[in-house]
Write a protein that holds these residues in place. Structure first.
Motif, PDB file in Angstrom:
ATOM      1  N   ASP A   1     101.643 -34.598  72.260  1.00 44.98           N
ATOM      2  CA  ASP A   1     100.141 -34.901  72.628  1.00 44.98           C
ATOM      3  C   ASP A   1      99.985 -33.980  73.873  1.00 44.98           C
ATOM      4  N   THR A   2      98.945 -33.834  74.210  1.00 42.55           N
ATOM      5  CA  THR A   2      98.364 -32.900  75.426  1.00 42.55           C
ATOM      6  C   THR A   2      99.014 -33.611  76.584  1.00 42.55           C
TER       7      THR A   2
ATOM      8  N   HIS B   1      99.704 -27.253  67.334  1.00 44.49           N
ATOM      9  CA  HIS B   1      99.038 -26.717  68.672  1.00 44.49           C
ATOM     10  C   HIS B   1      99.964 -27.403  69.859  1.00 44.49           C
ATOM     11  N   HIS B   2     100.121 -28.539  69.704  1.00 45.44           N
ATOM     12  CA  HIS B   2     101.015 -29.283  70.763  1.00 45.44           C
ATOM     13  C   HIS B   2     102.508 -28.734  70.763  1.00 45.44           C
TER      14      HIS B   2
ATOM     15  N   VAL C   1      90.923 -27.817  71.270  1.00 43.29           N
ATOM     16  CA  VAL C   1      91.666 -28.671  71.858  1.00 43.29           C
ATOM     17  C   VAL C   1      91.002 -29.992  71.826  1.00 43.29           C
TER      18      VAL C   1
ATOM     19  N   ASN D   1      90.821 -31.103  68.088  1.00 45.07           N
ATOM     20  CA  ASN D   1      92.362 -31.380  67.686  1.00 45.07           C
ATOM     21  C   ASN D   1      92.621 -32.837  68.403  1.00 45.07           C
ATOM     22  N   CYS D   2      92.629 -32.959  69.707  1.00 41.91           N
ATOM     23  CA  CYS D   2      93.124 -34.116  70.489  1.00 41.91           C
ATOM     24  C   CYS D   2      91.991 -35.395  70.142  1.00 41.91           C
ATOM     25  N   ALA D   3      90.971 -35.141  69.909  1.00 45.46           N
ATOM     26  CA  ALA D   3      90.108 -36.478  69.988  1.00 45.46           C
ATOM     27  C   ALA D   3      89.657 -36.541  68.608  1.00 45.46           C
TER      28      ALA D   3
ATOM     29  N   GLY E   1      99.800 -31.287  64.379  1.00 44.29           N
ATOM     30  CA  GLY E   1     100.371 -31.308  65.753  1.00 44.29           C
ATOM     31  C   GLY E   1     100.969 -29.874  66.382  1.00 44.29           C
TER      32      GLY E   1
ATOM     33  N   ASP F   1      98.106 -28.342  84.044  1.00 43.79           N
ATOM     34  CA  ASP F   1      97.631 -29.531  83.603  1.00 43.79           C
ATOM     35  C   ASP F   1      98.136 -30.628  84.778  1.00 43.79           C
TER      36      ASP F   1
ATOM     37  N   LEU G   1      88.269 -36.324  78.131  1.00 44.80           N
ATOM     38  CA  LEU G   1      89.262 -35.268  77.630  1.00 44.80           C
ATOM     39  C   LEU G   1      88.431 -33.663  77.621  1.00 44.80           C
TER      40      LEU G   1
END
Length: 230
Positions: A21-22, A176-177, A124, A127-129, A174, A44, A32
C-alpha cells in the motif's frame, strides 16, 4: 526480462509483501488526492507530518475551501513548493465542489484537468482509491524499470507503457506499490542493496553490489570508461 522471469519477479515481491500500500496517510479519497498532490518533489514522511493535523480538520473539498489558502499554507509550510501547492489545492477544491458534487472522479482525464494533478498523480489515485490497474511512474519506478530490465524507457510514460504491456495478473494492481517500495528501500539510487535483493538473479544490472558496504562496480572503473546506466 523474459515473460517467465517477470512473473517470478513479482511473485517474489508479493511473497515478501502480500498487501502493499501507499505510505501516504489519508482517511478518504479526497484526502488521498490532496496528499499525492502535496507529495510532488517531497517525501511521504514529510507530507504525512504536515497533513496529520490538516486532515483532522479537512475531510472534504468544501471544508478545504472554508479553511482557505492562507489556512492551508499554515499547515503545509514545511513542504517544498508549499505556496504553489496551496494555490492548486484550493483551486482543485473549487472545481470538485462546482463540477463534481464534492466527489473525486474515478476517471484519469477528469483528474488530470484538476490543478496540480498530472498523469502520475491521477494514476496513484486511480490505483489506491479505485483499484485500477495503473502504473504511476515516479523516480523509483523509473529507476527500477530501467535498471533491472523489467521495463526500459527514456521517459516515465515510456516505462509506464512497458509496464502496462508486461505486468501479468494477478500482480497488476499491486505492481505500482511493489516497485516503489523496492526502489525506495532496496534498489536505491546511489548504492542498490543487491546483497539483500530477492530478485537479484533476475535483474540485468551489471554493477550489482553483492556485499554490504561495497560500492557499485561501475564506480570502481577507471576514468575514461563508460559507466553502466542505472
Amino acid at each position: 526480462m523474459k515473460k517467465d522471469d517477470i512473473f517470478e519477479f513479482f511473485r517474489r515481491l508479493a511473497e515478501a509483501n502480500p498487501s502493499p500500500d501507499t505510505e501516504l496517510e489519508f482517511g478518504n479519497v479526497y484526502q488521498l488526492l490532496v496528499a499525492v498532490t502535496l507529495s510532488a518533489q517531497s517525501t511521504d514522511v514529510g507530507v504525512n507530518k504536515a497533513t496529520r493535523k490538516l486532515f483532522a480538520k479537512v475531510k472534504t473539498p468544501a471544508q478545504m475551501l472554508a479553511l482557505g489558502e492562507e489556512g492551508l499554507k499554515a499547515h503545509i509550510k514545511t513542504i517544498g513548493l508549499f505556496n504553489s501547492k496551496a494555490k492548486n489545492v484550493i483551486a482543485m477544491a473549487e472545481i470538485l465542489v462546482r463540477d463534481h458534487g464534492g466527489e473525486v472522479p474515478a476517471d484519469r482525464d477528469a483528474l488530470t484537468l484538476l490543478p496540480g494533478v498530472g498523469r502520475k498523480t491521477a494514476n496513484v489515485v486511480l490505483n489506491c482509491a479505485f483499484g485500477a490497474e495503473t502504473f504511476a511512474v515516479d523516480t523509483h519506478i523509473f529507476r527500477v524499470g530501467n535498471r533491472t530490465g523489467l521495463a526500459r524507457g527514456k521517459t516515465p510514460l515510456a516505462v509506464e507503457k512497458q509496464l502496462e504491456r508486461k505486468v501479468p495478473q494477478p500482480f497488476r494492481v499491486g505492481a505500482h506499490h511493489w516497485l516503489i517500495l523496492h526502489g525506495r528501500y532496496v534498489c536505491k539510487a546511489r548504492t542498490p542493496e543487491c546483497w539483500r535483493c530477492p530478485v537479484v538473479d533476475l535483474c540485468s544490472y551489471k554493477a550489482k553490489v553483492l556485499e554490504k558496504g561495497a560500492k557499485p562496480e561501475a564506480a570502481k572503473k577507471p576514468r575514461g570508461k563508460k559507466e553502466s546506466k542505472p
